[in-house]
Design a protein around this motif. Structure first.
Motif, PDB file in Angstrom:
ATOM      1  N   ALA A  53       0.812  -1.215   0.000  1.00 43.80           N
ATOM      2  CA  ALA A  53       0.000   0.000   0.000  1.00 43.80           C
ATOM      3  C   ALA A  53       0.848   1.268   0.000  1.00 43.80           C
ATOM      4  CB  ALA A  53      -0.948  -0.010   1.198  1.00 43.80           C
ATOM      5  N   GLY A 113       1.574  -0.369  -4.852  1.00 48.11           N
ATOM      6  CA  GLY A 113       0.328  -0.529  -5.593  1.00 48.11           C
ATOM      7  C   GLY A 113       0.168  -1.927  -6.166  1.00 48.11           C
ATOM      8  N   ARG A 133      -2.159  -3.820 -10.406  1.00 43.28           N
ATOM      9  CA  ARG A 133      -1.350  -2.665 -10.063  1.00 43.28           C
ATOM     10  C   ARG A 133      -2.310  -1.492  -9.904  1.00 43.28           C
ATOM     11  NH1 ARG A 133       3.571   0.150 -11.383  1.00 43.28           N
ATOM     12  NH2 ARG A 133       3.562   1.844  -9.883  1.00 43.28           N
ATOM     13  N   PHE A 134      -2.438  -1.035  -8.667  1.00 38.68           N
ATOM     14  CA  PHE A 134      -3.301   0.117  -8.406  1.00 38.68           C
ATOM     15  C   PHE A 134      -2.462   1.371  -8.235  1.00 38.68           C
ATOM     16  CE2 PHE A 134      -5.832  -3.506  -6.640  1.00 38.68           C
ATOM     17  CZ  PHE A 134      -6.843  -3.452  -7.587  1.00 38.68           C
ATOM     18  N   TRP A 135      -3.074   2.500  -8.541  1.00 41.06           N
ATOM     19  CA  TRP A 135      -2.374   3.775  -8.468  1.00 41.06           C
ATOM     20  C   TRP A 135      -2.965   4.621  -7.349  1.00 41.06           C
ATOM     21  CZ3 TRP A 135       1.831   4.069 -11.531  1.00 41.06           C
ATOM     22  CH2 TRP A 135       1.916   3.112 -12.560  1.00 41.06           C
ATOM     23  N   ARG A 191      -1.789   5.704  -0.346  1.00 38.98           N
ATOM     24  CA  ARG A 191      -2.077   4.552   0.515  1.00 38.98           C
ATOM     25  C   ARG A 191      -3.573   4.259   0.656  1.00 38.98           C
ATOM     26  NH1 ARG A 191       0.934   1.835   4.278  1.00 38.98           N
ATOM     27  NH2 ARG A 191      -0.205   1.018   6.065  1.00 38.98           N
ATOM     28  N   GLN A 216      -6.069   5.256  -1.164  1.00 37.68           N
ATOM     29  CA  GLN A 216      -6.682   4.939  -2.460  1.00 37.68           C
ATOM     30  C   GLN A 216      -6.368   3.507  -2.880  1.00 37.68           C
ATOM     31  OE1 GLN A 216      -4.801   8.377  -4.312  1.00 37.68           O
ATOM     32  NE2 GLN A 216      -6.821   9.128  -4.932  1.00 37.68           N
ATOM     33  N   ILE A 217      -5.134   3.083  -2.624  1.00 39.44           N
ATOM     34  CA  ILE A 217      -4.751   1.702  -2.969  1.00 39.44           C
ATOM     35  C   ILE A 217      -5.551   0.722  -2.118  1.00 39.44           C
ATOM     36  CG2 ILE A 217      -2.841   0.029  -2.873  1.00 39.44           C
ATOM     37  CD1 ILE A 217      -0.985   2.436  -3.679  1.00 39.44           C
ATOM     38  N   ASN A 262      -9.228   0.789  -3.466  1.00 44.48           N
ATOM     39  CA  ASN A 262      -9.338   0.108  -4.754  1.00 44.48           C
ATOM     40  C   ASN A 262      -9.182  -1.406  -4.595  1.00 44.48           C
ATOM     41  OD1 ASN A 262      -9.771   0.249  -7.511  1.00 44.48           O
ATOM     42  ND2 ASN A 262      -8.208   1.817  -7.817  1.00 44.48           N
ATOM     43  N   THR A 263      -8.279  -1.819  -3.723  1.00 49.38           N
ATOM     44  CA  THR A 263      -8.087  -3.248  -3.479  1.00 49.38           C
ATOM     45  C   THR A 263      -9.357  -3.873  -2.888  1.00 49.38           C
ATOM     46  OG1 THR A 263      -5.724  -2.898  -3.072  1.00 49.38           O
ATOM     47  CG2 THR A 263      -6.665  -4.971  -2.281  1.00 49.38           C
TER      48      THR A 263
END
Lengths: 243, 243
Positions: free
Chosen positions: A180, A192, A210-212, A215, A217-218, A221-222
């Motif tokens: 994260a 990410g 792969r998230f952008w 911390r 936001q990751i 999104n996860t």
């Protein structure tokens, strides 16, 4: 009279959303489409004006059907439901229970699932295995696996998913492990990088993402992707391969 | 020049906040106090005008000291920090690690703790023991205890706190068990009844609380109180007995 419908999507990039708008232009002529990014979701509104309720509803249904034919897999709500409500409804309908093994999300997936009243009927519980030791001790991930492939890997995600399912005696086991940030990234596995794993009585599988972002936001999104896996799995839709 | 300071409090009722405002009236004459409820926190702002930075800062410090003398225990931030950042800083300073056993919060406490970058240094992990079986299997809460006192009880909270601490090999073990609603309440233990437990190498203790509101508010308030326990414990302040 004017009626509006809210369609929530997850997992489509904004350029692909833009394509929908191009394709839908002018059918029907008086439909007004709105686009609202609502990280990490995308919301589309359809507004229609008409003489009476049945006519407007029929036209709204028609536009909605067009959108479904283009990107149906990505739509998780046509009401105003949260992803965790949709997942909860599906688990209830299918009579399935779930448990979660969370690393980088720290408990967010369990928190979201338990925001829904009645979730104790299908949510058995979870383990937040922030340390490697807890992955081994509680989830029975093999120390060898972590040593060989790393805590952030397909192999670990799969063993976590299998471990939590067995531990909690649930029908499904969901697992996430990732980085994260802001620290902990490497060239091979930058900040990410997240692996999501899922297990059922029949199978265990995982994917890399792969998230952008930062911390929080990751993490968000996860959690969203993991919950969307459950939605897709229970709907028989293909699990997303990348985003 | 005008300078403002934000003071965040948790655990004081609004009438008691109002008392502070009465007592502080007119000292110093030009201080403007603002009150902002920010569920479940209360925020007070002090605004002061002055000739130069040092004078204004000294006056702000003076007003802040007055507020501390009245309700210092309830203040968790005089910067703009979140409770989880304050707790993280204290754990780091004291060189202590923590783990959490969550029932009604479903993972929210772990989620909040892990929102802070670097939290893996002091957060070992957690267990979301939503089912009774998981409390017994993973946290080693005795089935007898649950049968005799219930899953929502001082006894269970204490065994959860002890169990997670031993499981995760952390310095502190924090546990919450309660009824987030809307269902599950009884006459003796209505919706909003929550027990918080804490364990260290030396002691195990717990308290009963009654929180108000809807499911998400009860979860949020519970997570806040549990984190405030850690803050108070590490500061040597008395743990709150009721709210």
């Amino acid at each position: 009279m004017v009626r509006q419908r809210l369609i929530k999507l997850y997992g489509l990039s904004e350029p692909r959303i833009a394509e929908i708008f191009v394709k839908l232009q002018g059918k029907p002529a008086d439909a007004v489409l709105g686009f609202y990014p609502h990280f990490p979701e995308n919301h589309i509104t359809i507004s229609l004006q008409g003489e009476d309720e049945p006519t407007v509803t029929a036209e709204l249904d028609q536009v909605q059907a067009e959108i479904f034919s283009l990107v149906g897999d990505y739509i998780f709500s046509t009401g105003n439901q949260e992803m965790e409500e949709v997942v909860g409804r599906l688990l209830t309908e299918r009579g399935k229970t779930i448990s979660v093994a969370e690393s980088c999300t720290g408990g967010l997936i369990g928190h979201r699932l338990t925001n829904v009243p009645g979730s104790s009927d299908y949510f058995c519980g979870g383990v937040v295995s922030y340390s490697n030791q807890s992955k081994v001790d509680i989830l029975e991930v093999s120390g060898e696996t972590i040593k060989k492939y790393g805590a952030v890997s397909d192999e670990t995600a799969q063993e976590m998913a299998r471990g939590i399912r067995e531990r909690m005696k649930s029908d499904l086991g969901l697992a996430v492990t990732g980085i994260a940030g802001p620290d902990g990234g490497s060239k091979d596995k930058p900040v990410g990088t997240v692996y999501i794993g899922m297990s059922s009585a029949e199978e265990v599988f995982s994917r890399r993402y792969r998230f952008w972002g930062r911390r929080k936001q990751i993490k968000l999104n996860t959690s969203m992707m993991a919950l969307d896996w459950v939605r897709r799995y229970l709907n028989g839709d293909p699990i997303l391969s990348g985003i």
